[in-house]
Design an enzyme around this catalytic site. Structure first.
Site, short mmCIF file in Angstrom:
data_model
loop_
_atom_site.label_atom_id
_atom_site.label_comp_id
_atom_site.label_asym_id
_atom_site.label_seq_id
_atom_site.Cartn_x
_atom_site.Cartn_y
_atom_site.Cartn_z
N SER A 28 43.95 26.76 42.77
CA SER A 28 44.51 25.77 43.48
C SER A 28 45.98 25.21 43.09
O SER A 28 46.68 25.16 44.08
CB SER A 28 43.80 24.63 43.73
OG SER A 28 43.36 24.12 42.39
N ALA A 81 45.12 27.64 34.85
CA ALA A 81 44.29 27.57 33.71
C ALA A 81 42.89 26.34 33.60
O ALA A 81 43.27 25.80 34.42
CB ALA A 81 44.74 27.57 32.28
N ASP A 82 41.97 26.82 33.18
CA ASP A 82 40.89 25.88 33.24
C ASP A 82 40.83 24.96 31.84
O ASP A 82 40.50 23.91 32.00
CB ASP A 82 39.41 26.49 33.26
CG ASP A 82 39.44 27.46 34.41
OD1 ASP A 82 39.45 26.91 35.40
OD2 ASP A 82 39.20 28.63 34.39
N GLY A 95 38.28 30.76 38.62
CA GLY A 95 38.24 31.40 39.93
C GLY A 95 37.95 32.96 40.19
O GLY A 95 38.05 33.56 41.21
N GLU A 101 44.34 38.77 36.17
CA GLU A 101 45.10 37.76 35.48
C GLU A 101 45.43 38.26 34.07
O GLU A 101 46.55 38.00 33.38
CB GLU A 101 44.57 36.54 35.03
CG GLU A 101 44.41 35.77 36.58
CD GLU A 101 43.41 34.56 36.82
OE1 GLU A 101 42.59 34.56 35.81
OE2 GLU A 101 43.50 33.85 37.86
C1 5RP Z 1 41.43 31.67 38.18
C2 5RP Z 1 41.97 31.09 37.10
C3 5RP Z 1 42.65 29.82 37.59
O1 5RP Z 1 44.07 29.57 37.07
C4 5RP Z 1 41.93 28.46 37.04
O2 5RP Z 1 40.72 28.58 37.44
C5 5RP Z 1 42.43 27.10 37.33
O3 5RP Z 1 42.33 26.99 38.68
P1 5RP Z 1 42.84 25.68 39.45
O4 5RP Z 1 44.45 25.86 39.53
O5 5RP Z 1 42.12 25.86 40.84
O6 5RP Z 1 42.70 24.58 38.76
O7 5RP Z 1 41.76 31.27 35.77
O8 5RP Z 1 40.48 33.08 37.81
#
Ligand code: 5RP
Length: 221
Positions: A28, A81-82, A95, A101
């Site tokens: 997102s 990133a998470d 995601g 990535e």
């Molecule tokens: C996808 C990822 C994203 O970068 C991660 O999930 C962050 O997502 P968001 O910007 O929706 O918080 O690693 O594989």
């Protein structure tokens, strides 16, 4: 949209040069970045996408999507990133795009990670660590993860863009990310671990709720 994500995406846009060949991640926060890039007057020469979803979004905005095999090293990769720790080591893959990535991060000179402040942690692992696994190795890898002290959960989601499954691993207290990344990478059937520790981000842009951003450079690389 979270104001921190918006602020981080806008700050990343300032780092993009005209004619740049960009790596573009998934999620997102990156989606906001793509919208901003498309609405800006920057004319990039093309982008390598970390997922089919991102490729579609870029194409819909008229941005050329290129094959990494044809581009050589990318100057700049922008992705979310998470979780991030103070060394800019990351958990990614919420995601499901972790494999592409990791490839793009490896093939880029500079990896700029854009997050809202909620993603900053002292120790990685509260967010379940995603691991992409070859389907026939699912049970074997899950048993090995249990031996390492975590609790793997099969992600009920369509297969990844590479045709694999994801195990989300709960309960890892990741005090030695480089070592854990290597240990998990060594399991037969593991395609990619969503720990970006041996290749962390070079720059972390953290967006706050008030629209301010902090830019943290990785001094250890
Ligand atoms: C996808 C990822 C994203 O970068 C991660 O999930 C962050 O997502 P968001 O910007 O929706 O918080 O690693 O594989």
């Amino acid at each position: 949209m979270h104001p921190g994500k918006k602020a981080a995406a806008l700050a990343a846009l300032e780092l993009v040069d005209n004619d740049a060949l960009l790596g573009v991640g998934t999620g997102s926060t990156v989606n906001v970045f793509i919208e901003m890039l498309a609405a800006s007057n920057k004319q990039i020469s093309g982008a390598v996408a970390s997922s089919e979803a991102t490729a579609e979004r870029l194409t819909a905005h008229g941005i050329d999507v290129l094959d990494l095999n044809m581009t050589g090293q990318l100057a700049l990769y922008i992705d979310g990133a998470d979780e991030s720790n103070p060394k800019l080591q990351l958990i990614k893959g919420g995601g499901g795009a972790l494999t592409r990535e990791k490839i793009i991060a490896a093939a880029s000179r500079q990896f700029v990670c854009i997050v809202d402040h909620s993603k900053q942690v002292q120790v990685l692992g509260a967010f379940p660590l995603p691991i992409e696994v070859i389907p026939m190795a699912r049970s074997y890898v899950a048993r090995e993860i249990v031996k390492l002290g975590a609790d793997p959960e099969f992600r009920e989601a369509p297969r990844t863009d590479n045709g694999n499954i994801i195990l989300d691993c709960y309960g890892f207290n990741i005090t030695d990310p480089v070592n854990l990344e290597a240990q998990l990478n060594a399991l037969a059937g593991v395609v990619t671990v969503g720990l970006f520790a041996s290749r962390p981000a070079d720059v972390l842009i953290v967006g706050q709720d008030d629209g301010k951003t902090e830019l943290i450079e990785n001094t250890s690389r």
